[in-house]
Design an enzyme around this catalytic site. Structure first.
Site: not given
Length: 454
Positions: A28, A33-34, A118, A146, A182, A258, A377
């Protein structure tokens, strides 16, 4: 023959998918980002995740689409923990981090590099003044887990796209909030055929310098206008080749972190949600004005698909692929079938509409989806001519033999399950290094990882 002329011959779009790494876990980590936030702490299945990703690649390769492979990052990144003050042997470093800063341990074990949308931004040679394909790795500075990726990403891209006669590599933008980048997740190239000159749509969430201050309030905007402009300059794109559009702040605050979670483009088609762009009409007008081929906008109204449904299903984080007859196939995650409004929109609005989308293909990528990444993605799109494909380094274009080798590699090295508590296990670090050493041999990439270069 000019660079533009040679690039147009036998040009095709190669989807380079990221292999899911051995430390695939649900921590998480990604604020905004849900899906990632809601699944934090669950037990993951690294082997299943990697095999799901490979199965998607294989199915697209078998359907006739050009498919490439990118390796995962070295995780856990023990070097990052040492730089933050943890000492001793590897086991001690991991144990200290688990006790003193478990959030840092989770971050250095992230397998987020699997989302190669990304990895960076790419300009095909047909659009570049020097006739070469241009690459800029994304700095990903908006999150620590990241931010650890760009150095290795740059080495991987340089190893694969190594021939300086065909490929140009640019430095990562300064890792500051003003140049938050990103990668291709906020970049869409629209054109006629893939080998024809295109227009680059850069979507940003905020302006670092100036602007009117209308930005998301709940979640951070991860791409700045200034970063997108800098990449366009690096790649030598002129004003006639680019369009800049601000993402709708309401979409970001709904979990659209994004642009590729709310819009997807391919060829002349732009499939987008009503709330994808802050100024929808101005964005469409600018694209129409600059594109040589008429734009085909496919608009999904809010009344048909809510932002909540768009984020939960990842309808727009789908792969839109061109077929030999000019029609297009939309590759969607299985979650699109689970939302009635989304599935109805696919059948009644997209497939039945006046647009090139003729087929919807459903793929199971649940392990990725639970961390907030759908089919789009998982891939970085690179338009390459035949000559450029022949100039690639390594063994990265998927065929049946490479697929078999990669499946066997996953079966050899990956764990069936991984909990957040397992991340401090020094055996996991040893297993991962052995796996990556084996992988670079399979892909013939050379020493791209820090442990191989020490």
């Amino acid at each position: 023959m000019s660079g533009a002329d040679h690039a147009s011959l036998d040009a095709c779009e190669v989807n380079f998918d990221g292999l899911v790494g051995p430390t695939h876990n649900y921590s998480g980590l990604a604020h905004g980002n849900v899906a990632s936030m809601s699944h934090g702490g669950l037990v993951s299945n690294p082997k299943e995740a990697a095999l799901q990703g490979l199965a998607k690649m294989k199915s697209l390769k078998d359907a006739g689409y050009a498919q490439g492979v990118l390796p995962p990052q070295q995780r856990p990144d023990i070097g990052a923990l040492r730089a933050l003050g943890f000492g001793g042997d590897n086991a001690s470093v991991l144990a200290q981090a688990a006790e003193q800063a478990p959030q840092l341990l989770r971050a250095v074990c992230s397998a987020s590099s699997m989302w190669t949308a990304n990895a960076g931004t790419v300009t095909p040679s047909v659009d570049a003044a020097d006739g070469r394909v241009h690459f800029t790795p994304a700095n990903l500075q908006s999150s620590f887990h990241r931010f650890l990726e760009p150095e290795t990403t740059g080495r991987v891209l340089a190893a694969i796209f190594a021939d300086p006669a065909h490929f140009a590599h640019h430095p990562v933008l300064p890792a500051t909030p003003a140049f938050s980048d990103e990668g291709a997740a906020n970049h869409t190239r629209l054109c006629g055929e893939h080998g024809e000159p295109g227009v680059h749509l850069f979507v940003y969430g905020r302006q670092a310098f100036g602007g009117d201050g209308i930005e998301p309030q709940r979640f951070p905007a991860r791409q700045t206008l200034e970063a997108s402009q800098a990449i366009a300059r690096q790649h030598g794109l002129n004003d006639a080749q680019v369009v800049y559009a601000q993402q709708h702040p309401d979409a970001v605050d709904a979990g659209v972190f994004h642009n590729d979670v709310i819009a997807v483009g391919n060829g002349p088609v732009l499939l987008y949600h009503e709330l994808a762009f802050r100024d929808e009409q101005a964005t469409l007008d600018a694209l129409r004005d600059k594109m040589a081929t008429p734009l085909i906008p496919v608009r999904v109204p809010l009344a048909a698909v809510s932002l909540e449904d768009a984020v939960a299903s990842y309808l727009f984080n789908s792969q839109l692929l061109t077929n030999p007859d000019g029609s297009m196939t939309l590759v969607v995650p299985g979650e699109c079938q689970e939302r009635e409004a989304v599935w109805r929109c696919l059948q009644d609005h997209l497939l039945a509409g006046n647009n090139p989308i003729a087929e919807v293909v459903v793929k199971d990528v649940k392990q990725s989806m639970r961390n907030g990444g759908g089919p789009a993605c998982l891939r970085l799109r690179v338009v390459l001519s035949r000559v450029e494909r022949e100039a690639l380094g390594g063994r990265v274009l998927l065929d049946d033999a490479l697929y078999a080798d990669l499946v066997a590699w996953v079966e050899r090295h990956y764990r069936d399950s991984l909990s957040p508590e397992d991340l401090s296990d020094p055996r996991l670090a040893e297993e991962t290094l052995a796996a990556l050493d084996d992988l670079t041999r399979i892909l013939a990439l050379g020493p791209v990882y820090p442990f191989q270069r020490a």
